[in-house]
Design an enzyme around this catalytic site. Structure first.
Site, PDB file in Angstrom:
ATOM      1  N   GLY A   5     -36.498 -30.312  64.077  1.00  0.00           N
ATOM      2  CA  GLY A   5     -36.390 -31.815  64.450  1.00  0.00           C
ATOM      3  C   GLY A   5     -37.164 -32.718  63.215  1.00  0.00           C
ATOM      4  O   GLY A   5     -37.600 -33.879  63.547  1.00  0.00           O
ATOM      5  N   THR A   6     -37.492 -32.060  62.163  1.00  0.00           N
ATOM      6  CA  THR A   6     -38.310 -32.732  60.869  1.00  0.00           C
ATOM      7  C   THR A   6     -37.510 -34.056  60.697  1.00  0.00           C
ATOM      8  O   THR A   6     -37.908 -35.094  60.488  1.00  0.00           O
ATOM      9  CB  THR A   6     -38.783 -31.827  59.822  1.00  0.00           C
ATOM     10  OG1 THR A   6     -37.628 -31.182  59.641  1.00  0.00           O
ATOM     11  CG2 THR A   6     -39.462 -30.910  60.248  1.00  0.00           C
ATOM     12  N   GLY A   7     -36.143 -33.822  60.349  1.00  0.00           N
ATOM     13  CA  GLY A   7     -35.378 -34.935  59.870  1.00  0.00           C
ATOM     14  C   GLY A   7     -35.145 -35.905  61.147  1.00  0.00           C
ATOM     15  O   GLY A   7     -35.307 -37.315  60.546  1.00  0.00           O
ATOM     16  N   CYS A   8     -35.047 -35.577  62.270  1.00  0.00           N
ATOM     17  CA  CYS A   8     -35.038 -36.804  63.209  1.00  0.00           C
ATOM     18  C   CYS A   8     -36.079 -37.630  63.241  1.00  0.00           C
ATOM     19  O   CYS A   8     -36.038 -38.746  63.129  1.00  0.00           O
ATOM     20  CB  CYS A   8     -34.625 -36.245  64.454  1.00  0.00           C
ATOM     21  SG  CYS A   8     -33.285 -35.306  64.658  1.00  0.00           S
ATOM     22  N   THR A  30     -40.348 -26.241  62.107  1.00  0.00           N
ATOM     23  CA  THR A  30     -40.107 -27.473  61.558  1.00  0.00           C
ATOM     24  C   THR A  30     -38.587 -27.958  62.283  1.00  0.00           C
ATOM     25  O   THR A  30     -37.978 -28.820  61.836  1.00  0.00           O
ATOM     26  CB  THR A  30     -39.456 -27.366  60.197  1.00  0.00           C
ATOM     27  OG1 THR A  30     -38.551 -26.202  60.158  1.00  0.00           O
ATOM     28  CG2 THR A  30     -40.603 -26.858  59.272  1.00  0.00           C
ATOM     29  N   LYS A  76     -33.904 -35.945  51.240  1.00  0.00           N
ATOM     30  CA  LYS A  76     -35.060 -35.191  51.672  1.00  0.00           C
ATOM     31  C   LYS A  76     -35.175 -33.842  50.997  1.00  0.00           C
ATOM     32  O   LYS A  76     -34.177 -33.331  50.730  1.00  0.00           O
ATOM     33  CB  LYS A  76     -35.046 -35.330  53.210  1.00  0.00           C
ATOM     34  CG  LYS A  76     -35.222 -36.867  53.837  1.00  0.00           C
ATOM     35  CD  LYS A  76     -34.774 -36.386  55.126  1.00  0.00           C
ATOM     36  CE  LYS A  76     -33.562 -35.642  55.483  1.00  0.00           C
ATOM     37  NZ  LYS A  76     -33.278 -35.512  57.067  1.00  0.00           N
TER      38      LYS A  76
HETATM   39  N1  LIG Z   1     -42.263 -26.997  55.094  1.00  0.00           N
HETATM   40  C1  LIG Z   1     -42.402 -28.586  54.864  1.00  0.00           C
HETATM   41  N2  LIG Z   1     -43.644 -29.051  54.698  1.00  0.00           N
HETATM   42  C2  LIG Z   1     -43.740 -30.279  54.138  1.00  0.00           C
HETATM   43  N3  LIG Z   1     -42.890 -31.342  54.613  1.00  0.00           N
HETATM   44  C3  LIG Z   1     -41.490 -30.844  55.108  1.00  0.00           C
HETATM   45  C4  LIG Z   1     -41.317 -29.539  55.301  1.00  0.00           C
HETATM   46  N4  LIG Z   1     -40.129 -29.223  55.553  1.00  0.00           N
HETATM   47  C5  LIG Z   1     -39.498 -30.560  55.864  1.00  0.00           C
HETATM   48  N5  LIG Z   1     -40.569 -31.561  55.296  1.00  0.00           N
HETATM   49  C6  LIG Z   1     -40.374 -32.917  55.500  1.00  0.00           C
HETATM   50  O1  LIG Z   1     -39.702 -33.209  56.575  1.00  0.00           O
HETATM   51  C7  LIG Z   1     -38.586 -34.298  56.204  1.00  0.00           C
HETATM   52  C8  LIG Z   1     -37.446 -33.794  56.648  1.00  0.00           C
HETATM   53  O2  LIG Z   1     -36.893 -32.797  55.605  1.00  0.00           O
HETATM   54  P1  LIG Z   1     -35.768 -31.698  55.476  1.00  0.00           P
HETATM   55  O3  LIG Z   1     -36.215 -30.462  55.896  1.00  0.00           O
HETATM   56  O4  LIG Z   1     -35.123 -31.847  54.153  1.00  0.00           O
HETATM   57  O5  LIG Z   1     -34.724 -32.492  56.421  1.00  0.00           O
HETATM   58  P2  LIG Z   1     -33.841 -31.885  57.918  1.00  0.00           P
HETATM   59  O6  LIG Z   1     -34.779 -31.944  59.057  1.00  0.00           O
HETATM   60  O7  LIG Z   1     -32.904 -33.254  58.084  1.00  0.00           O
HETATM   61  O8  LIG Z   1     -32.836 -30.792  57.462  1.00  0.00           O
HETATM   62  C9  LIG Z   1     -38.755 -34.924  54.701  1.00  0.00           C
HETATM   63  O9  LIG Z   1     -39.682 -35.722  54.695  1.00  0.00           O
HETATM   64  C10 LIG Z   1     -39.419 -33.560  54.168  1.00  0.00           C
HETATM   65  O10 LIG Z   1     -40.201 -33.854  53.202  1.00  0.00           O
HETATM   66  C1  LIG Z   2     -29.247 -33.470  69.311  1.00  0.00           C
HETATM   67  C2  LIG Z   2     -29.781 -33.232  68.053  1.00  0.00           C
HETATM   68  N1  LIG Z   2     -29.719 -33.767  67.095  1.00  0.00           N
HETATM   69  C3  LIG Z   2     -29.914 -33.546  65.741  1.00  0.00           C
HETATM   70  C4  LIG Z   2     -30.605 -32.395  65.462  1.00  0.00           C
HETATM   71  C5  LIG Z   2     -30.929 -31.900  64.044  1.00  0.00           C
HETATM   72  O1  LIG Z   2     -32.199 -32.200  63.949  1.00  0.00           O
HETATM   73  P1  LIG Z   2     -33.170 -32.157  62.681  1.00  0.00           P
HETATM   74  O2  LIG Z   2     -34.054 -33.152  62.731  1.00  0.00           O
HETATM   75  O3  LIG Z   2     -32.106 -32.067  61.377  1.00  0.00           O
HETATM   76  O4  LIG Z   2     -33.587 -30.692  62.800  1.00  0.00           O
HETATM   77  P2  LIG Z   2     -32.907 -29.377  63.077  1.00  0.00           P
HETATM   78  O5  LIG Z   2     -32.163 -29.168  64.140  1.00  0.00           O
HETATM   79  O6  LIG Z   2     -32.384 -28.754  61.562  1.00  0.00           O
HETATM   80  O7  LIG Z   2     -34.381 -28.468  62.987  1.00  0.00           O
HETATM   81  C6  LIG Z   2     -30.548 -31.505  66.451  1.00  0.00           C
HETATM   82  N2  LIG Z   2     -30.915 -30.249  66.274  1.00  0.00           N
HETATM   83  N3  LIG Z   2     -30.340 -31.849  67.715  1.00  0.00           N
END
Ligand SMILES: Nc1ncnc2c1ncn2[C@@H]1O[C@H](COP(=O)(O)OP(=O)(O)O)[C@@H](O)[C@H]1O
Ligand SMILES: Cc1ncc(COP(=O)(O)OP(=O)(O)O)c(N)n1
Length: 269
Positions: free
Chosen positions: A209-212, A207, A175
């Site tokens: 929880g975007t990854g989850c 943002t 991602k």
């Molecule tokens: N600022 C943003 N604008 C648009 N899409 C985003 C943004 N941040 C994350 N995403 C999207 O959200 C998803 C999670 O991305 P990422 O941030 O790389 O993962 P994580 O939340 O696990 O750290 C991906 O599909 C990414 O393209």
């Molecule tokens: C219980 C729990 N699981 C996973 C995460 C990480 O979530 P993620 O979508 O990578 O988002 P951020 O925490 O990076 O905002 C979490 N925080 N808690």
């Protein structure tokens, strides 16, 4: 009517933006029946993770057995797994129940810096879970840890995707949220071709929880029978809507809006 079932094996986020709560909300919005096995309880809000309480291996196994022995699952997502013992137990249960549509979100560190995976558990993830994954969805820092390389451009990301594929993963999605610039690229690799899913970066601090949420949307689509490529495209649309229509709650990194995608679909119908 067929009911498609999705199971999440992950940590609980009391603030509701990530983890089990984000997964179940996303499954529901995409019309997959959601089930859960909790690996750890976190005391968490938009300001960060205040505490982590891991579950025992027996408690994790018992939850998975309850589902495996009765309901079954069309697709399974793993998130926060915390320890090598839990990872091994989860991998064994996936094999026992012959679940095949497995999405591994290799959660390591929360946005505020809290560790959600013990450092010594990375090897267990590689040895036991990656070979079972239909899709793995690391962000850039997670891909760096798993491949032991630094990633600062798209070429390096492609190289990392190839390395992860060689570890036994069928499809790799690296991602792009942690990348640089206004254009954000999520990269899909299926062992043969690369697909670039691009969007404009949304400027917001909300943002959490975007990854989850992205991986849960992918899992819901796989549960309903989509191909990985189709599922990734829907997951990207889902997270884009959820970030664009953020909820503006809490005092830190707020959650995304899990009902935004469905709301848009209804408006466009
Ligand atoms: N600022 C943003 N604008 C648009 N899409 C985003 C943004 N941040 C994350 N995403 C999207 O959200 C998803 C999670 O991305 P990422 O941030 O790389 O993962 P994580 O939340 O696990 O750290 C991906 O599909 C990414 O393209
Ligand atoms: C219980 C729990 N699981 C996973 C995460 C990480 O979530 P993620 O979508 O990578 O988002 P951020 O925490 O990076 O905002 C979490 N925080 N808690």
């Amino acid at each position: 009517m067929t009911t498609y079932k999705a199971l999440t094996i992950a940590g609980s986020d009391s603030g509701g933006g990530a983890g089990i709560q984000a997964d179940l909300k996303t499954f529901q919005e995409l019309k997959a029946y959601g089930m859960s096995a909790i690996t750890a309880v976190t005391a968490q809000n938009t300001l960060g993770v205040q505490d982590v309480y891991p579950m025992s291996v027996a408690a994790v196994e018992a939850q998975i057995d309850s589902i495996g022995a009765d309901l079954g699952a069309d697709a399974v997502k793993t998130g926060m797994l915390f320890s090598s013992e839990i990872i091994e137990a989860v991998a064994n249960k996936i094999k026992q129940y012959k679940w095949e549509r497995i999405v591994v979100d290799p959660v390591m560190i929360a946005k505020g810096g809290a560790s959600l995976l013990q450092q010594q558990a990375v090897q267990a993830l590689k040895d036991h879970l990656l070979p079972l994954a239909m899709v793995i969805t690391p962000n850039i820092p997670e891909a760096e840890v798993l491949t032991d390389m630094s990633i600062s451009n798209l070429d390096e990301r492609m190289e990392a995707a190839k390395k992860l594929h060689k570890m036994g993963v069928q499809h790799v999605v690296i991602k792009g949220g942690h990348g640089e610039g206004e254009d954000l690229v999520d990269l899909l690799y299926d062992g043969q071709e690369f697909l670039y899913i691009t969007s404009k970066r949304i400027h917001t601090k909300n943002t959490h929880g975007t990854g989850c949420t992205f991986a849960a949307a992918l899992t819901a689509q796989l549960a309903k029978g989509s191909s990985v490529r189709q599922a990734v495209v829907v997951a990207k649309d889902f997270i884009q809507a959820a970030i664009e229509e953020d909820l503006k709650i809490g005092n830190g990194h707020g959650p995304t809006n899990h009902w935004a995608y469905h709301h848009r679909q209804k408006e466009n119908a």
